[in-house]
Design a protein around this motif. Sequence first.
Motif, PDB file in Angstrom:
ATOM      1  N   TYR A  39       0.853  -1.200   0.000  1.00 33.82           N
ATOM      2  CA  TYR A  39       0.000   0.000   0.000  1.00 33.82           C
ATOM      3  C   TYR A  39       0.879   1.236   0.000  1.00 33.82           C
ATOM      4  N   GLU A  40       0.549   2.180  -0.884  1.00 29.53           N
ATOM      5  CA  GLU A  40       1.242   3.464  -0.945  1.00 29.53           C
ATOM      6  C   GLU A  40       0.304   4.586  -0.507  1.00 29.53           C
ATOM      7  N   ILE A  41       0.876   5.617   0.084  1.00 26.91           N
ATOM      8  CA  ILE A  41       0.111   6.822   0.430  1.00 26.91           C
ATOM      9  C   ILE A  41       0.870   8.015  -0.137  1.00 26.91           C
ATOM     10  N   LEU A  42       0.305   8.689  -1.111  1.00 26.08           N
ATOM     11  CA  LEU A  42       0.932   9.864  -1.696  1.00 26.08           C
ATOM     12  C   LEU A  42       0.718  11.056  -0.771  1.00 26.08           C
ATOM     13  N   CYS A  43       1.804  11.678  -0.308  1.00 27.10           N
ATOM     14  CA  CYS A  43       1.712  12.793   0.643  1.00 27.10           C
ATOM     15  C   CYS A  43       2.426  14.044   0.144  1.00 27.10           C
ATOM     16  N   ASP A  44       2.901  14.026  -1.085  1.00 29.32           N
ATOM     17  CA  ASP A  44       3.732  15.100  -1.596  1.00 29.32           C
ATOM     18  C   ASP A  44       2.946  16.391  -1.826  1.00 29.32           C
ATOM     19  N   ASP A  45       3.297  17.447  -1.083  1.00 31.48           N
ATOM     20  CA  ASP A  45       2.749  18.794  -1.273  1.00 31.48           C
ATOM     21  C   ASP A  45       1.217  18.771  -1.267  1.00 31.48           C
ATOM     22  N   TRP A  46       0.578  19.432  -2.263  1.00 35.33           N
ATOM     23  CA  TRP A  46      -0.883  19.540  -2.278  1.00 35.33           C
ATOM     24  C   TRP A  46      -1.569  18.195  -2.532  1.00 35.33           C
ATOM     25  N   ARG A  47      -0.825  17.231  -3.024  1.00 34.91           N
ATOM     26  CA  ARG A  47      -1.401  15.925  -3.322  1.00 34.91           C
ATOM     27  C   ARG A  47      -1.637  15.081  -2.068  1.00 34.91           C
ATOM     28  N   TRP A  48      -1.411  15.659  -0.912  1.00 35.04           N
ATOM     29  CA  TRP A  48      -1.523  14.874   0.313  1.00 35.04           C
ATOM     30  C   TRP A  48      -2.971  14.552   0.677  1.00 35.04           C
ATOM     31  N   PHE A  49      -3.908  14.989  -0.154  1.00 34.47           N
ATOM     32  CA  PHE A  49      -5.309  14.594   0.082  1.00 34.47           C
ATOM     33  C   PHE A  49      -5.450  13.076   0.072  1.00 34.47           C
TER      34      PHE A  49
END
Length: 578
Positions: free
Chosen positions: A230-240
């Motif tokens: 499982y990945e969680i994208l947290c980069d900058d504004w994409r952290w939604f």
Amino acid sequence: MRKWGKLLSVVMVASMLTVGMTGCGKDKNENTTIATEGNAAEGNATDGDATAEKTIREYSLFVATAGKEVPDDNRMYQQITEKIGAKAKVTWLTGQTDKERVGVMIAGGEYPDMIVGSNATPDLVAAGALVDLTDKLDNYPNLKKFRTDEEWNMIKGANDGSIYYIPIFGKSNGDSMYVKHNDEAFWIQKRVLEWANWPEINTLDQYFDLIQGYLAANPKDAEGQENIGYEILCDDWRWFCLENPSQFLAGYANDGAAIVDADTKTARNYDDIPEAKAYYSKLNEMYNAGVIDPETFTMSYDQYIAKLSSGRVLGMVDQGWQFNDAVTSLVSQGKDDCTYVPLDLTIEEGVATKYFTPAALNVGDGIAITTSCKDVDGALQFLNDLLDPEVITMRGWGEEGVDYMVDEDGMYYRTEEQRENAKDSDWVNENLASTIYSYLPNYSSGLLFDGKNAVNPAEQPSEFREGLSEYDKKVLDAYGYTKWTDFLTYTDDVGPWFPIYSAKNTWESSSDAAIAFQKMEEVKREWLPKVIMASTDKVEDTWNKYMDKYHNDTNYKVFEDALSEAVAERIAIAEGNN
């Protein structure tokens, strides 16, 4: 972005630079003539004439975004022009931002006949550059019915009672026929579903049980690479991708900033609801079990896409449009089994979901007619005629017998050669009208007015099926589905306030609500990774410390109250009471 129902004041700096645009500020619209055959029924030919000249009205259109120039001899562009007696000469943004280019126009006071201003649309409105269409639309029935009364009220509500532009995108003719999900969902690789013999996955626990089981049985992929659960994208504004899944898990639509109670019409944050605690506690469990990538909180967006493109990532939460490049890469590698299907998960069984909803209405931009246009009624007639049922077919499907065929039941289909043509961007640019008129009103989904063929050829069931790989056909067949969106439940029950997140974009940065929101963001960014990475025996204590910080330091009630006011205002606007 301006406040809801209010226009931003615009301060323009006059520029010494002048930029010429064909068709801008002319004394009269440029007309051309073409020879047409057999149009005596239109009153354009005299007895005995084989051909007659037909006057063509031409309007200039500038679209403030990058686009591809289409040749004047484009086949369907010419045929549509001949049919409706008018055309647009379209130019696109090059070398400047939308605000810079439009700023030059405003400084010079000269505009094309029609314009799509993008982010500079509020500047055009404030400068008085756009014609108010409010009292004109009743004369153009195709345009008028392109939006519902509620939608027109919302557009007027954003412009102090006027209609300066017509929003272009996200309009379905009847029920949506979307075949793929471009919005947010929990995603799972197809190979994982196949391994588990095509299970039904409805809850968060079922989802992670499946991933954990597959990972235990298949720690590496066929190439010897370690699989990532499982990945969680947290980069900058994409952290939604980390921040907002709780609203979906609780059965709410993607209002983004908060959840809105449909009965009380009030907004509240979704950060401290029971579903939020359940979700982040589950992520903590999965992190400690080695299912979540330990680099998830430090990787960049490019690194995230690279990992998805490798085929190693089994699942994630994301917007479908955000990882399209990864899917394209996987397909090009022949890894169809490593592409994804969307799932609309909840914490408990039986909760109605709202992942798959209508496109949000953007009331801040659209196609507008400028004060430089000398034939406003003719321009409106041109836009109205582009929504004629026959013209909609020409814009989407092309020319019968050349670009598509019709069977004995009246169903449209393409031959293999026609499908290959439609995939060739150069061929499309020379033959079809989908590119040149892509920023003019059109239906993006649903059925043609014949009631049986799809507006969008890609959504025609037979054509969608023909374009699938054999593996993808196997996946859909295993579930008895015909398209990828069948994995989700569609609902249009989202309320006229949807999406409420756009309201916070209208707040002054110094306002109490904006300050509260900023503090909420800071607290979440600090504490959510701490909750997820805490040892299992410390997660409860860490969550409690997070909630103490959130409730005591963020002034979140001010944030909720401001959004509740926006909900009430949008309801009133939609009902025509504001």
